[in-house]
Scaffold this active site. Structure first.
Site, PDB file in Angstrom:
ATOM      1  N   ASP A   1      -8.438   4.040   1.318  1.00 60.27           N
ATOM      2  CA  ASP A   1      -7.404   4.468   2.259  1.00 60.27           C
ATOM      3  C   ASP A   1      -8.078   5.011   3.525  1.00 60.27           C
ATOM      4  OD1 ASP A   1      -5.347   5.625   3.633  1.00 60.27           O
ATOM      5  OD2 ASP A   1      -4.598   6.811   1.944  1.00 60.27           O
TER       6      ASP A   1
ATOM      7  N   ARG B   1      -3.300  -0.389   5.574  1.00 60.18           N
ATOM      8  CA  ARG B   1      -3.935  -1.480   4.829  1.00 60.18           C
ATOM      9  C   ARG B   1      -3.060  -2.716   4.672  1.00 60.18           C
ATOM     10  NH1 ARG B   1      -5.369   2.438  -0.060  1.00 60.18           N
ATOM     11  NH2 ARG B   1      -3.389   3.261   0.725  1.00 60.18           N
TER      12      ARG B   1
ATOM     13  N   CYS C   1       0.867  -1.189   0.000  1.00 62.82           N
ATOM     14  CA  CYS C   1       0.000   0.000   0.000  1.00 62.82           C
ATOM     15  C   CYS C   1       0.897   1.230   0.000  1.00 62.82           C
ATOM     16  CB  CYS C   1      -0.994  -0.022   1.156  1.00 62.82           C
ATOM     17  SG  CYS C   1      -0.246   0.080   2.801  1.00 62.82           S
TER      18      CYS C   1
HETATM   19  P1  4NP Z   1      -1.730   2.946   4.051  1.00 64.05           P
HETATM   20  O1  4NP Z   1      -2.363   4.328   4.572  1.00 64.05           O
HETATM   21  O2  4NP Z   1      -1.211   3.197   2.663  1.00 64.05           O
HETATM   22  O3  4NP Z   1      -2.901   2.025   4.065  1.00 64.05           O
HETATM   23  O4  4NP Z   1      -0.653   2.566   5.044  1.00 64.05           O
HETATM   24  C1  4NP Z   1      -1.672   5.538   4.544  1.00 64.05           C
HETATM   25  C2  4NP Z   1      -0.823   5.832   5.579  1.00 64.05           C
HETATM   26  C3  4NP Z   1      -0.167   7.039   5.582  1.00 64.05           C
HETATM   27  C4  4NP Z   1      -0.355   7.938   4.552  1.00 64.05           C
HETATM   28  C5  4NP Z   1      -1.202   7.633   3.500  1.00 64.05           C
HETATM   29  C6  4NP Z   1      -1.866   6.420   3.508  1.00 64.05           C
HETATM   30  N1  4NP Z   1       0.309   9.179   4.581  1.00 64.05           N
HETATM   31  O5  4NP Z   1       0.078  10.007   3.664  1.00 64.05           O
HETATM   32  O6  4NP Z   1       1.118   9.458   5.501  1.00 64.05           O
END
Ligand code: 4NP
Length: 151
Positions: free
Chosen positions: A123, A13, A7
């Site tokens: 997300d 995720r 991800c």
């Molecule tokens: P992930 O969620 O891709 O599911 O781990 C996110 C975690 C952090 C960020 C974006 C999505 N961020 O922009 O910091």
């Protein structure tokens, strides 16, 4: 089989997907190697998001040992199957891999549930805690489909 879940941050995720698929593979006696990574560097070294840990723990799965890392070119060599949990992630995997990107190994995670639909796991990072429940349910169903489609 060596499987990598990818991800953006590797804190919301893909840590859930790693934990849930590892748990189900063990239950099915499948000797799979399962890991996760992110295409962005913001959270490298961190534990999974507390709401990701909480929803997994509520379902009997401990993901607290995980630490965020970035997706790297070598992952194309080290894994048989690479799952992009979202469309933007799929594109970034190709960009990071450059000439080493073997996109035959890269699949939309949710296509295991709805073949060819190229759907993304939403997300949950900027939303409320109940978003993690929705994400968990989607990931749980898709991991059941991965087991059914690959054993
Ligand atoms: P992930 O969620 O891709 O599911 O781990 C996110 C975690 C952090 C960020 C974006 C999505 N961020 O922009 O910091």
């Amino acid at each position: 089989m060596r499987i990598l879940m990818v991800c953006l941050g590797n804190i919301c995720r893909s840590p859930i997907a790693e934990g849930v698929l590892r748990h189900k593979a063990q239950q099915h006696g499948l000797n799979w190697i399962i890991d996760s990574a992110g295409t962005e560097s913001y959270h490298v070294g961190e534990q999974p998001h507390r709401f990701s840990q909480k929803i997994c723990a509520a379902n009997g799965i401990d993901i607290s040992y995980q630490r965020a890392r970035m997706f790297v070119k070598a992952d194309f060599k080290n894994y048989d199957l690479i799952y992009a949990l979202a469309g933007d992630v799929y594109a970034e995997i190709g960009r990071i891999g450059g000439l080493q990107a073997d996109m035959k190994k890269v699949h939309y995670f949710m296509n295991e549930l709805n073949a060819g639909a190229n759907q993304s796991v939403p997300d949950p990072y900027y939303g409320a805690e109940n978003g993690y429940e929705t994400v968990y349910q989607l990931i749980d169903k898709t991991c059941d489909a991965i087991i059914a489609n690959h054993q």
